[in-house]
Design a protein around this motif. Sequence first.
Motif, short mmCIF file in Angstrom:
data_model
loop_
_atom_site.label_atom_id
_atom_site.label_comp_id
_atom_site.label_asym_id
_atom_site.label_seq_id
_atom_site.Cartn_x
_atom_site.Cartn_y
_atom_site.Cartn_z
N VAL A 212 -33.16 -46.81 -12.14
CA VAL A 212 -34.52 -47.03 -12.65
C VAL A 212 -35.36 -45.77 -12.46
O VAL A 212 -36.10 -45.36 -13.36
N LYS A 213 -35.24 -45.15 -11.30
CA LYS A 213 -35.96 -43.90 -11.03
C LYS A 213 -35.61 -42.84 -12.06
O LYS A 213 -36.49 -42.18 -12.64
N GLU A 214 -34.33 -42.65 -12.30
CA GLU A 214 -33.89 -41.62 -13.25
C GLU A 214 -34.30 -41.96 -14.68
O GLU A 214 -34.73 -41.08 -15.44
N THR A 215 -34.18 -43.23 -15.05
CA THR A 215 -34.50 -43.63 -16.41
C THR A 215 -35.98 -43.48 -16.72
O THR A 215 -36.37 -43.01 -17.80
N LEU A 216 -36.82 -43.88 -15.77
CA LEU A 216 -38.27 -43.82 -15.98
C LEU A 216 -38.88 -42.49 -15.52
O LEU A 216 -40.06 -42.25 -15.75
N ARG A 217 -38.06 -41.66 -14.88
CA ARG A 217 -38.51 -40.38 -14.34
C ARG A 217 -39.57 -40.58 -13.26
O ARG A 217 -40.59 -39.88 -13.21
N LEU A 218 -39.32 -41.55 -12.39
CA LEU A 218 -40.18 -41.73 -11.23
C LEU A 218 -39.92 -40.61 -10.23
O LEU A 218 -38.90 -39.94 -10.27
N ASP A 219 -40.86 -40.44 -9.30
CA ASP A 219 -40.71 -39.38 -8.31
C ASP A 219 -39.87 -39.82 -7.12
O ASP A 219 -39.18 -38.99 -6.50
N TYR A 220 -39.92 -41.12 -6.78
CA TYR A 220 -39.24 -41.60 -5.58
C TYR A 220 -38.59 -42.96 -5.84
O TYR A 220 -39.08 -43.73 -6.68
N ALA A 221 -37.54 -43.24 -5.09
CA ALA A 221 -36.91 -44.57 -5.12
C ALA A 221 -36.39 -44.90 -3.73
O ALA A 221 -35.69 -44.08 -3.11
N TYR A 222 -36.73 -46.09 -3.25
CA TYR A 222 -36.25 -46.57 -1.96
C TYR A 222 -35.78 -48.01 -2.13
O TYR A 222 -36.50 -48.84 -2.69
N ALA A 223 -34.57 -48.29 -1.65
CA ALA A 223 -34.01 -49.64 -1.76
C ALA A 223 -32.96 -49.81 -0.66
O ALA A 223 -32.74 -48.91 0.15
N ASN A 224 -32.32 -50.96 -0.65
CA ASN A 224 -31.33 -51.28 0.38
C ASN A 224 -29.94 -50.78 0.00
O ASN A 224 -29.59 -50.73 -1.18
#
Length: 334
Positions: A212-224
């Motif tokens: 999701v981060k890469e697709t939307l070009r978000l700056d950060y992603a944190y998950a389990n």
Amino acid sequence: MASELVFLVFAKTTLSDSQWRDLPREIITILEDAMGAERNEGPSSRFLEEGRVLELSFTTSSPPMTLKECAVFCHTSAMELLEKTHQVEVVMQPGKLYSLHKKPGLAVFDMDSTLIQQEVIDELARAVGLYDQVAAITEAAMRGEAPYTDFEASLRARVALLKGVRTSIWAELKAGTITFTPGARELVRVLKRLGWKTAVLSGGFTPLANWVKETLRLDYAYANYLVSDPDLNILTGELVPEAPIIHAEHKRQMLLQLAADNNIPAEQTIAVGDGSNDLLMMGVAGLGIAFHAKPKVQLAAPTRLNSSSLLDVLHVLGFTKDEVNDILEEAPQP
């Protein structure tokens, strides 16, 4: 002491001209009756989106209201009756906070049922025929119901049921199952164009959160993090022991940490989510928005929005439809 209040009125159906004329008067009358607030100036109004989203602002002689007090007012019986009668949804904010939204800040999002339309753990459970068992725990946890008020305990219980799921499931979910919530792509494009930092803070899992981060070009992603068996290419039903659990408190801490790392005041942050696991980050953000959230979450959240598109978050930030369209024309496609 004078203070400004801003109401955003989202129409759920087509309203007549007389309804649009009457709504400002009715809202102000309810506020005056409930709070004893007397108008100093206004109201002034404009459509952020013609015939669908109205911005109403005015100043009162009352002390400034907090966002929490605004939320309580929006849940009064008089306001709920107004919303039901006119088929609208009202978002109320202090004017000082509303004016801050024009400055770039930090926007953090939940993933499941917020940026995407699915609950990923439920989709994983389908692969081993355990959807009903896992979904029941998910729904109870999202509603904050016992015995699943402890997110970590409910997460571990659900993950244990996933033992044996093939790791190829991630590619399958990306290819044909996961769908982005309407407006999610466009919302992030506009925020990025305006200079906002963006993040997904998810109680889900890293393979999807990073995608999701890469697709939307978000700056950060944190998950389990899930443990997988590299020889059998299956999930073991366990969480990586040394990795942090992304529960409600961790989301709150990450929002504050990301804001500090980027020199962004907490008042210039927004948090969007749909579950009880998102309430702490909504509460500490400058503006927390429960998007199509569970009823208990909507009652507890600073604001709530139940429109058909995440792009309406930009109206909550004070942008008109024309402004949004102009920015989208300039913003690169992800």
